[in-house]
Design an enzyme around this catalytic site. Structure first.
Site, PDB file in Angstrom:
ATOM      1  CB  SER A 128      -0.868  -0.005   1.266  1.00 61.06           C
ATOM      2  OG  SER A 128      -1.472   1.252   1.480  1.00 61.06           O
TER       3      SER A 128
ATOM      4  CE1 TYR B  87      -4.503  -1.926   4.787  1.00 62.26           C
ATOM      5  CE2 TYR B  87      -3.353   0.140   4.364  1.00 62.26           C
ATOM      6  CZ  TYR B  87      -4.030  -0.973   3.895  1.00 62.26           C
ATOM      7  OH  TYR B  87      -4.237  -1.134   2.543  1.00 62.26           O
TER       8      TYR B  87
HETATM    9  N1  NAD Z   1      -8.423  -0.058  -2.240  1.00 61.27           N
HETATM   10  C1  NAD Z   1      -7.285   0.607  -2.054  1.00 61.27           C
HETATM   11  O1  NAD Z   1      -7.185   1.815  -2.321  1.00 61.27           O
HETATM   12  C2  NAD Z   1      -6.079  -0.117  -1.533  1.00 61.27           C
HETATM   13  C3  NAD Z   1      -4.910   0.642  -1.336  1.00 61.27           C
HETATM   14  C4  NAD Z   1      -3.767   0.003  -0.870  1.00 61.27           C
HETATM   15  C5  NAD Z   1      -3.786  -1.348  -0.621  1.00 61.27           C
HETATM   16  N2  NAD Z   1      -4.939  -2.051  -0.791  1.00 61.27           N
HETATM   17  C6  NAD Z   1      -4.888  -3.473  -0.471  1.00 61.27           C
HETATM   18  O2  NAD Z   1      -5.449  -4.229  -1.507  1.00 61.27           O
HETATM   19  C7  NAD Z   1      -5.965  -5.437  -0.977  1.00 61.27           C
HETATM   20  C8  NAD Z   1      -7.382  -5.627  -1.469  1.00 61.27           C
HETATM   21  O3  NAD Z   1      -8.178  -4.590  -0.910  1.00 61.27           O
HETATM   22  P1  NAD Z   1      -9.509  -4.082  -1.593  1.00 61.27           P
HETATM   23  O4  NAD Z   1      -9.385  -2.625  -1.739  1.00 61.27           O
HETATM   24  O5  NAD Z   1      -9.826  -4.913  -2.761  1.00 61.27           O
HETATM   25  O6  NAD Z   1     -10.531  -4.328  -0.384  1.00 61.27           O
HETATM   26  P2  NAD Z   1     -11.861  -5.222  -0.285  1.00 61.27           P
HETATM   27  O7  NAD Z   1     -12.372  -4.994   1.089  1.00 61.27           O
HETATM   28  O8  NAD Z   1     -12.753  -4.927  -1.436  1.00 61.27           O
HETATM   29  O9  NAD Z   1     -11.321  -6.720  -0.440  1.00 61.27           O
HETATM   30  C9  NAD Z   1     -10.633  -7.377   0.572  1.00 61.27           C
HETATM   31  C10 NAD Z   1     -11.071  -8.835   0.574  1.00 61.27           C
HETATM   32  O10 NAD Z   1     -10.280  -9.530   1.548  1.00 61.27           O
HETATM   33  C11 NAD Z   1     -11.132 -10.434   2.206  1.00 61.27           C
HETATM   34  N3  NAD Z   1     -10.583 -10.802   3.509  1.00 61.27           N
HETATM   35  C12 NAD Z   1     -10.560 -10.053   4.633  1.00 61.27           C
HETATM   36  N4  NAD Z   1     -10.022 -10.753   5.631  1.00 61.27           N
HETATM   37  C13 NAD Z   1      -9.683 -11.965   5.127  1.00 61.27           C
HETATM   38  C14 NAD Z   1      -9.098 -13.121   5.678  1.00 61.27           C
HETATM   39  N5  NAD Z   1      -8.766 -13.188   6.981  1.00 61.27           N
HETATM   40  N6  NAD Z   1      -8.895 -14.184   4.867  1.00 61.27           N
HETATM   41  C15 NAD Z   1      -9.256 -14.149   3.560  1.00 61.27           C
HETATM   42  N7  NAD Z   1      -9.839 -13.074   2.999  1.00 61.27           N
HETATM   43  C16 NAD Z   1     -10.052 -12.000   3.771  1.00 61.27           C
HETATM   44  C17 NAD Z   1     -12.468  -9.702   2.332  1.00 61.27           C
HETATM   45  O11 NAD Z   1     -13.540 -10.623   2.601  1.00 61.27           O
HETATM   46  C18 NAD Z   1     -12.543  -9.031   0.972  1.00 61.27           C
HETATM   47  O12 NAD Z   1     -13.203  -9.867   0.035  1.00 61.27           O
HETATM   48  C19 NAD Z   1      -5.844  -5.333   0.544  1.00 61.27           C
HETATM   49  O13 NAD Z   1      -4.701  -6.025   0.970  1.00 61.27           O
HETATM   50  C20 NAD Z   1      -5.675  -3.849   0.768  1.00 61.27           C
HETATM   51  O14 NAD Z   1      -4.990  -3.561   1.950  1.00 61.27           O
HETATM   52  C21 NAD Z   1      -6.083  -1.475  -1.242  1.00 61.27           C
END
Ligand code: NAD
Length: 254
Positions: free
Chosen positions: A146, A159
């Site tokens: 991230s 985080y």
């Molecule tokens: N959206 C952003 O701007 C952003 C920015 C930086 C990093 N990220 C990272 O990208 C990744 C995906 O995030 P996203 O934005 O798609 O969020 P999201 O909430 O849409 O998806 C996250 C998914 O992870 C699943 N999850 C949560 N805990 C879990 C566990 N213990 N075991 C298995 N699955 C689990 C959730 O059920 C969900 O389906 C994450 O690691 C997040 O930190 C996202």
């Protein structure tokens, strides 16, 4: 989607966090490029729904209920992927959670849970996949870090620490396993519009100017823009890219 590319034909991927957001978009992208995909998520019905949609589109896909913080469940997800889809070539660790709180009010349980899912979960999935990757002399890992690993995000101590750890773990894997045909890279995303943003609840008394500094000044983008970069890193187009992070943040950290 995929612009006619077929980089994952005869490739099998396991994607965690596949039920939503970036994980889901990555499953769709890899499948659109000919790959078979195991879609793993804590929410087993969401994982199965993604897999079902991919199968309806003619892809080979498997839904797996899996809590990435549970070592046995992760080993089971890797085993099912190999047994039911016939192998494992690509691991994408996208499962992640986030909450905002003043750091002096963070509970140990909440801190531990974020580290357990984001960092330990990434380690557990890598640990489960690596023996197979080493045995076949080929394998690719793409981890979700991230912008929080690069530029301070207030109220996100656990985080940020977890994502810094994911980045360091990724670099470590690239060096330790690079000579054995394994590549490991990570994506530092920012400003991707997904349900994780529902966790952006400012703690009481928070200074909103600290939130503005981590907002994408060119606007939020869809998860498919992140999935495209993950697919590049997971493909042979990135054959000589190892131990790298790629920002997908619209210049937020530039
Ligand atoms: N959206 C952003 O701007 C952003 C920015 C930086 C990093 N990220 C990272 O990208 C990744 C995906 O995030 P996203 O934005 O798609 O969020 P999201 O909430 O849409 O998806 C996250 C998914 O992870 C699943 N999850 C949560 N805990 C879990 C566990 N213990 N075991 C298995 N699955 C689990 C959730 O059920 C969900 O389906 C994450 O690691 C997040 O930190 C996202």
């Amino acid at each position: 989607m995929g612009a006619g590319l077929a980089r994952f034909q005869d490739r099998i991927a396991l994607v965690t966090g596949a039920g939503s957001g970036i994980g889901r978009a990555t499953c769709e992208r890899i499948a659109a490029e000919g790959g078979s995909v195991a879609c793993a998520d804590l929410d087993g019905s969401a994982a199965e729904a993604v897999a079902q949609a991919l199968r309806a589109g003619g892809s080979r896909a498997l839904g797996v209920a899996c809590d990435v913080s549970d070592a046995d469940a992760v080993e089971g997800a890797v085993a099912r992927t190999r047994e039911e889809l016939g192998g494992l070539d690509v691991l994408v660790n996208s499962a992640g959670i986030l909450h905002f709180t003043h750091t002096h009010e963070e509970t140990l349980d909440a801190w531990n849970r974020v580290l357990a899912v984001n960092l330990t979960g990434t380690f557990l999935a890598c640990r489960a996949a690596l023996p197979h990757f080493v045995e076949q002399g080929r394998g690719v890992i793409v981890n979700m870090s991230s912008t929080a690993a690069l530029k301070a995000h207030a109220w996100a101590a656990a985080y940020s620490a977890s994502k810094g750890g994911v980045q360091a773990l990724t670099f470590e894997l690239a060096v330790e396993y690079g000579k054995q045909g394994v590549r490991a890279n990570c994506v530092c995303a920012g400003g991707i519009q997904t349900p994780i943003h529902e966790s952006f609840q400012l703690p009481e008394g928070a200074d909103p100017s600290l939130l503005r500094r981590i907002m994408p000044f060119t606007g939020f983008r869809g998860p498919e823009d992140c999935a495209a970069v993950i697919a590049f890193l997971a493909s042979d187009d990135a054959a000589h890219v190892n131990g790298e992070f790629v920002r997908v943040d619209g210049a937020m950290c530039a």
